[in-house]
Design a protein around this motif. Sequence first.
Motif, PDB file in Angstrom:
ATOM      1  N   LYS A 208       8.004  64.205  80.297  1.00  0.00           N
ATOM      2  CA  LYS A 208       7.365  62.930  79.982  1.00  0.00           C
ATOM      3  C   LYS A 208       7.580  62.602  78.504  1.00  0.00           C
ATOM      4  CE  LYS A 208       2.715  64.287  78.486  1.00  0.00           C
ATOM      5  NZ  LYS A 208       1.280  64.070  78.689  1.00  0.00           N
ATOM      6  N   GLY A 209       7.653  61.328  78.200  1.00  0.00           N
ATOM      7  CA  GLY A 209       7.862  60.908  76.826  1.00  0.00           C
ATOM      8  C   GLY A 209       8.099  59.414  76.749  1.00  0.00           C
TER       9      GLY A 209
ATOM     10  N   GLU B 231      17.938  58.539  74.212  1.00  0.00           N
ATOM     11  CA  GLU B 231      17.120  59.574  73.604  1.00  0.00           C
ATOM     12  C   GLU B 231      15.659  59.344  73.975  1.00  0.00           C
ATOM     13  OE1 GLU B 231      17.925  59.410  69.456  1.00  0.00           O
ATOM     14  OE2 GLU B 231      19.986  60.150  69.663  1.00  0.00           O
ATOM     15  N   ILE B 232      14.953  60.419  74.265  1.00  0.00           N
ATOM     16  CA  ILE B 232      13.546  60.344  74.641  1.00  0.00           C
ATOM     17  C   ILE B 232      12.736  61.202  73.675  1.00  0.00           C
ATOM     18  CG2 ILE B 232      11.833  60.806  76.443  1.00  0.00           C
ATOM     19  CD1 ILE B 232      13.960  60.399  78.523  1.00  0.00           C
ATOM     20  N   ASP B 233      11.723  60.593  73.078  1.00  0.00           N
ATOM     21  CA  ASP B 233      10.815  61.305  72.184  1.00  0.00           C
ATOM     22  C   ASP B 233       9.653  61.844  73.020  1.00  0.00           C
ATOM     23  OD1 ASP B 233       9.179  62.252  70.221  1.00  0.00           O
ATOM     24  OD2 ASP B 233       8.825  60.331  69.246  1.00  0.00           O
ATOM     25  N   HIS B 234       9.492  63.170  73.031  1.00  0.00           N
ATOM     26  CA  HIS B 234       8.439  63.805  73.814  1.00  0.00           C
ATOM     27  C   HIS B 234       7.238  64.180  72.970  1.00  0.00           C
ATOM     28  CE1 HIS B 234      11.301  64.086  77.140  1.00  0.00           C
ATOM     29  NE2 HIS B 234      12.171  64.544  76.262  1.00  0.00           N
TER      30      HIS B 234
ATOM     31  N   LEU C 252       9.696  67.185  69.603  1.00  0.00           N
ATOM     32  CA  LEU C 252      10.661  67.430  70.678  1.00  0.00           C
ATOM     33  C   LEU C 252      11.377  66.132  71.050  1.00  0.00           C
ATOM     34  CD1 LEU C 252       8.717  69.818  73.073  1.00  0.00           C
ATOM     35  CD2 LEU C 252      10.899  70.316  71.985  1.00  0.00           C
ATOM     36  N   MET C 253      12.692  66.224  71.216  1.00  0.00           N
ATOM     37  CA  MET C 253      13.496  65.080  71.631  1.00  0.00           C
ATOM     38  C   MET C 253      14.611  65.551  72.550  1.00  0.00           C
ATOM     39  SD  MET C 253      16.666  63.443  70.936  1.00  0.00           S
ATOM     40  CE  MET C 253      17.160  63.514  69.220  1.00  0.00           C
ATOM     41  N   THR C 254      14.912  64.779  73.590  1.00  0.00           N
ATOM     42  CA  THR C 254      16.056  65.087  74.456  1.00  0.00           C
ATOM     43  C   THR C 254      17.057  63.946  74.369  1.00  0.00           C
ATOM     44  OG1 THR C 254      14.820  64.158  76.347  1.00  0.00           O
ATOM     45  CG2 THR C 254      14.822  66.564  76.086  1.00  0.00           C
ATOM     46  N   ARG C 255      18.357  64.306  74.456  1.00  0.00           N
ATOM     47  CA  ARG C 255      19.450  63.334  74.338  1.00  0.00           C
ATOM     48  C   ARG C 255      20.341  63.449  75.566  1.00  0.00           C
ATOM     49  NH1 ARG C 255      22.512  63.704  68.846  1.00  0.00           N
ATOM     50  NH2 ARG C 255      20.659  62.538  68.180  1.00  0.00           N
ATOM     51  N   TYR C 256      20.763  62.289  76.086  1.00  0.00           N
ATOM     52  CA  TYR C 256      21.572  62.209  77.300  1.00  0.00           C
ATOM     53  C   TYR C 256      22.814  61.373  76.969  1.00  0.00           C
ATOM     54  CZ  TYR C 256      16.841  63.268  78.946  1.00  0.00           C
ATOM     55  OH  TYR C 256      15.587  63.824  79.105  1.00  0.00           O
ATOM     56  N   GLY C 257      24.004  62.013  76.973  1.00  0.00           N
ATOM     57  CA  GLY C 257      25.209  61.340  76.531  1.00  0.00           C
ATOM     58  C   GLY C 257      26.251  61.113  77.613  1.00  0.00           C
ATOM     59  N   HIS C 258      27.238  60.248  77.278  1.00  0.00           N
ATOM     60  CA  HIS C 258      28.390  59.916  78.126  1.00  0.00           C
ATOM     61  C   HIS C 258      27.995  59.102  79.357  1.00  0.00           C
ATOM     62  CE1 HIS C 258      30.400  62.650  75.488  1.00  0.00           C
ATOM     63  NE2 HIS C 258      29.882  63.731  76.028  1.00  0.00           N
TER      64      HIS C 258
END
Length: 355
Positions: free
Chosen positions: A265-266, A282-285, A289-295
């Motif tokens: 969640k974020g 990019e999602i700030d949790h 904490l941060m998650t990145r989703y590329g391409h």
Amino acid sequence: MRSQGRVRFIRISARAQMALAGAAMVLLAAWLGTLGAMAVSRLSAGHEYAALLNREAAVAKSESRVQAYRDHINETTADLDRRQHFIEQMVQAHIGDLPHDKQAGETVSDSNGEAAATVKKVSAALPEARGLARIEAEQLAFVERLTRFADRKSAAASEAMRKLGLNPSTMISRSRAAEGGPLMKLATSADGSLDPRFRRMGASLARMDALENGLASIPQVSPAHVAYVSSSYGYRSDPFTGAAAFHAGLDFPGPMGSPIYAAAKGMVSFVGQRQGYGNCIEIDHGNGLMTRYGHLSGFRAHVGEKVGPGTVIGAMGSTGRSTGSHLHFEVRVNGQPVNPRPFLEAARNVQQETR
């Protein structure tokens, strides 16, 4: 005017007529105003008298209620006793059994002995209040059990974070970085003070809430439903140059357009293109904490959107520096990349153990 056979004329100018008419209107308005003021005064006096009667009735009702308490203390005690048991049953239904035992190292107070002595003394001095003293003892015991429950949940969440390489104290401090709101004081005594046991319970519940919210923001859902990971975190041979290069995430290969899911969640903090990543989300949790989703080949989320674990946020693609359709997934803590694999492999089991 005719007088003694003679006719006389009196001429009144337009200005004089207007002055006379104005004076007449002023007198009329003053007369009407006086009547209106008298009517309003009478009406106001009537309302004040009615309000006074209502207040007297309310006072009489309150006094009769107090007298009813005095005359029916046993019934009042029974009502409070049923309410106390209802609260405990609701808590048990929603969060389970509260601990009755005291474990080594716990600092929560234990008022059972003192409360029993208080009930005994009250019963001897004022027998009709014995039931109320017993309910008070039950409330204090309930507060202490709830405090133990919160402390044990906090300890479990802290241990789970340490297993994932995170600092629980940092998570708590970051959760309190921006707070505010109107001042609403709580009191458990007539003098406005708060019993220390209730104060301790509030602190323990706040700590538990901060840690569990932080735990829920840890990546725990696989961002793509694929059979394997084509490239792991760490050093590898670069697919374009063949030289050794650092890979800051995991690569999930799959069909073009496959759904991409939020790992926790974020709030979506970036949607667009980044050099090397192509289309990126990019999602700030929170808590750094941060998650990145590329391409990605497409976006299914927008900046500012709140997402939950497993929410579809995009579609798999091959934009940016990519040799084929796949997802590049990163986890970053305070801006620094960390290995996502322990989170995805351990977080779900750790959170299940914590619950």
